[in-house]
Scaffold this motif. Structure first.
Motif, PDB file in Angstrom:
ATOM      1  N   LEU A   1       0.732  -1.261  -0.043  1.00  0.00           N
ATOM      2  CA  LEU A   1       0.022  -0.013  -0.113  1.00  0.00           C
ATOM      3  C   LEU A   1       0.632   1.355   0.147  1.00  0.00           C
ATOM      4  O   LEU A   1       0.451   2.288  -0.723  1.00  0.00           O
ATOM      5  CB  LEU A   1      -1.035   0.115   1.219  1.00  0.00           C
ATOM      6  N   PRO A   2       1.953   1.303   0.892  1.00  0.00           N
ATOM      7  CA  PRO A   2       2.572   2.581   0.736  1.00  0.00           C
ATOM      8  C   PRO A   2       3.314   2.868  -0.600  1.00  0.00           C
ATOM      9  O   PRO A   2       3.325   3.916  -0.918  1.00  0.00           O
ATOM     10  CB  PRO A   2       3.892   2.307   1.995  1.00  0.00           C
TER      11      PRO A   2
ATOM     12  N   SER B   1      -3.883   8.687   1.043  1.00  0.00           N
ATOM     13  CA  SER B   1      -3.352   8.094   2.190  1.00  0.00           C
ATOM     14  C   SER B   1      -3.474   6.742   2.202  1.00  0.00           C
ATOM     15  O   SER B   1      -4.438   6.142   1.984  1.00  0.00           O
ATOM     16  CB  SER B   1      -3.377   8.996   3.424  1.00  0.00           C
ATOM     17  N   MET B   2      -2.637   6.112   3.200  1.00  0.00           N
ATOM     18  CA  MET B   2      -2.679   4.623   3.413  1.00  0.00           C
ATOM     19  C   MET B   2      -3.953   4.076   4.086  1.00  0.00           C
ATOM     20  O   MET B   2      -4.696   3.315   3.979  1.00  0.00           O
ATOM     21  CB  MET B   2      -1.464   4.193   4.140  1.00  0.00           C
TER      22      MET B   2
ATOM     23  N   GLY C   1       0.709   9.933  11.827  1.00  0.00           N
ATOM     24  CA  GLY C   1       2.020   9.668  11.484  1.00  0.00           C
ATOM     25  C   GLY C   1       2.541  10.497  10.133  1.00  0.00           C
ATOM     26  O   GLY C   1       3.776  11.008  10.178  1.00  0.00           O
ATOM     27  N   ASP C   2       1.573  10.956   9.251  1.00  0.00           N
ATOM     28  CA  ASP C   2       2.048  11.953   8.203  1.00  0.00           C
ATOM     29  C   ASP C   2       2.300  13.276   8.740  1.00  0.00           C
ATOM     30  O   ASP C   2       3.029  13.802   7.825  1.00  0.00           O
ATOM     31  CB  ASP C   2       0.905  11.850   7.260  1.00  0.00           C
ATOM     32  N   VAL C   3       1.980  13.571   9.682  1.00  0.00           N
ATOM     33  CA  VAL C   3       2.072  15.012  10.257  1.00  0.00           C
ATOM     34  C   VAL C   3       2.968  14.979  11.454  1.00  0.00           C
ATOM     35  O   VAL C   3       3.315  16.139  12.097  1.00  0.00           O
ATOM     36  CB  VAL C   3       0.877  15.618  10.863  1.00  0.00           C
TER      37      VAL C   3
ATOM     38  N   HIS D   1      -8.214  14.955   6.568  1.00  0.00           N
ATOM     39  CA  HIS D   1      -6.716  15.108   6.883  1.00  0.00           C
ATOM     40  C   HIS D   1      -5.969  14.190   5.993  1.00  0.00           C
ATOM     41  O   HIS D   1      -4.849  14.872   5.683  1.00  0.00           O
ATOM     42  CB  HIS D   1      -6.621  14.786   8.335  1.00  0.00           C
ATOM     43  N   GLY D   2      -6.268  13.181   5.455  1.00  0.00           N
ATOM     44  CA  GLY D   2      -5.613  12.303   4.558  1.00  0.00           C
ATOM     45  C   GLY D   2      -5.366  12.973   3.101  1.00  0.00           C
ATOM     46  O   GLY D   2      -4.162  12.928   2.754  1.00  0.00           O
ATOM     47  N   LEU D   3      -6.390  13.690   2.681  1.00  0.00           N
ATOM     48  CA  LEU D   3      -6.187  14.381   1.594  1.00  0.00           C
ATOM     49  C   LEU D   3      -5.642  15.592   1.329  1.00  0.00           C
ATOM     50  O   LEU D   3      -4.984  15.884   0.566  1.00  0.00           O
ATOM     51  CB  LEU D   3      -7.679  14.492   0.879  1.00  0.00           C
ATOM     52  N   SER D   4      -5.499  16.307   2.723  1.00  0.00           N
ATOM     53  CA  SER D   4      -5.180  17.749   2.549  1.00  0.00           C
ATOM     54  C   SER D   4      -3.681  17.773   3.212  1.00  0.00           C
ATOM     55  O   SER D   4      -2.900  18.780   3.134  1.00  0.00           O
ATOM     56  CB  SER D   4      -5.967  18.716   3.559  1.00  0.00           C
ATOM     57  N   VAL D   5      -3.295  16.626   4.236  1.00  0.00           N
ATOM     58  CA  VAL D   5      -1.872  16.727   4.805  1.00  0.00           C
ATOM     59  C   VAL D   5      -0.512  16.940   3.875  1.00  0.00           C
ATOM     60  O   VAL D   5       0.086  17.949   4.219  1.00  0.00           O
ATOM     61  CB  VAL D   5      -1.832  15.600   5.726  1.00  0.00           C
TER      62      VAL D   5
END
Length: 420
Positions: free
Chosen positions: A22-23, A32-33, A140-142, A393-397
């Motif tokens: 997936l990553p 995002s994952m 984790g992405d932020v 948040h997954g689409l915007s981060v």
């Protein structure tokens, strides 16, 4: 029909493959994952395999313990990532998010729960406590990068340290909700006991056990003769040992295990801050965390297809949007006034309080110790907020943090050009 054992083995193999692949897929997609995991879970549970419904209210104890394990491993990983030494002034952004933003968020959500949704006070406080913490798993992405990966900007450091500490410091409000539910209609002097036990003792015990465990593991790892013998092995599995031992010891001491695990990780880093063995420990926790996170999000996707959101009303949908788009951003902005950081950084810190697996744990913990007929509605509301948080948040981060980094880079270049 294959045996359950063979189905479990096949499912485990598929899960591990997803965690690895997936990553790679996410890099080429604007997703995002976590988003892909929820979507794949929904698709899987729609297949005609006779798969049982994955509704959390049908398995409350399992949900509590599964999410508990995911969160403590994520907390160890978050603590190991932080390069900045512990200091009251250098951690100012953390104290503001914990001491101001989180209580304001809990108060606002509880008030909306009582006056907007008609919930009893105990359930409204439980909802506020469950939804206030920034999630260490999905955030984790932020967060900051792996150990020793370079200078930490205030945004990533603030969100990482907040996610690490607020999972323990939100717990007193969960116990407050349980206490309110227990004394509803009966009265009784409970506040002093709650303050002494759920706030002072449990926080203090969690910090002391965590710090002692971290220093102990650090001494054994880096200083026991022959010098750095354990560290030289590169076996990062010791991080899992530190996670489970510190959590278990803190809970047996009637402290907050979540708090103990994060403090253990900070103390472990303090024992030998620049050793490359921290990279091996972080890599181990990161792999296990991604594996368990994907499993939970697949189940969330299954719950969505199984009717998790069915009990929701229009008021609940409005509440979910208010929590994500108004309550946390406003509380965070107020908490960060006067910090001295640029307005753009304060805005990102205020808005990216990601809700996730920790919210499921707190809700399961509270409902497993309270009697209520509103469990289905609360699960639906928290599930909706987590889903919207994953999507929003997954689409915007990634684009927002890229813009912030680019702006920060231009600012540095201008500053360098002005120097003689």
């Amino acid at each position: 029909m294959p045996s359950p054992f063979l189905l479990a083995l096949t499912g485990a193999g598929l899960l591990i493959a997803l965690v690895v692949w997936l990553p790679l897929l996410v890099r080429r997609l604007p997703l995002s994952m976590p988003i892909l995991s929820v979507g794949l879970g929904a698709l899987f549970f729609l297949l005609p395999f006779g798969t049982p419904l994955a509704l959390p209210q049908a398995h409350p104890r399992l949900v509590e313990h599964l999410t508990e394990i995911v969160v403590i491993i994520a907390l160890m990983g978050a603590g190991l990532k932080i390069d900045r030494p512990f200091h009251w002034r250098r951690w100012a952004v953390t104290w503001r998010l914990l001491g101001l933003a989180m209580p304001l968020t809990i108060l606002a959500i509880a008030a909306l729960g009582v006056w907007g949704l008609g919930l009893p006070l105990a359930l409204a406080v439980l909802l506020g406590g469950a939804l206030a913490p920034t999630d260490p798993v999905l955030a984790g992405d932020v967060q900051v990068g792996p150990p020793r990966s370079g200078p930490e900007d205030e945004v990533r450091f603030g969100l990482t340290s907040e996610a690490g500490l607020n999972d323990g410091l939100a717990f007193p409000f969960i116990h407050l909700a349980i206490a309110l539910g227990a004394v509803a209609g009966t009265g009784g002097a409970w506040f002093g006991e709650w303050l002494a036990w759920a706030v002072l003792w449990k926080i203090g015990a969690g910090v002391l056990v965590g710090w002692g465990m971290g220093l102990g593991f650090g001494w054994v790892t880096f200083h026991v003769p022959p010098e750095s013998a354990l560290a030289r092995t590169g076996d990062g599995m010791i991080a899992l040992s530190a996670t489970f031992l510190s959590y278990g010891a803190a809970e047996m001491a009637q402290g907050y295990g979540f708090l103990a695990v994060f403090v253990t990780a900070l103390a472990y880093r303090h024992a030998h801050r620049q050793h490359d063995f921290h990279d091996a420990m972080h890599a181990m926790t990161d792999q296990v965390e991604r594996l368990l996170m994907t499993a939970v999000l697949l189940l969330l996707g299954g719950a969505l297809t199984g009717g998790l959101l069915a009990p929701l009303t229009w008021a609940d949908w409005a509440m979910a949007l208010l929590v994500l788009l108004v309550v946390r951003p406003v509380a965070g902005w107020l908490a960060l006034l006067g910090l001295g950081a640029p307005a753009g950084e304060r805005a990102v810190l205020a808005c990216f309080g990601i809700r996730g697996i920790g919210s499921f744990y707190y809700l399961a913990y509270g409902l497993n110790r309270m009697e209520t007929a509103e469990a289905g509605r609360l699960w639906a509301l928290v599930g909706l907020i987590v889903l919207l948080s994953v999507l929003l948040h997954g689409l915007s981060v990634t684009p927002i943090l890229r813009r912030l980094d680019a702006w920060r880079g231009r600012r540095r270049l201008k500053g360098s050009a002005r120097r003689p």
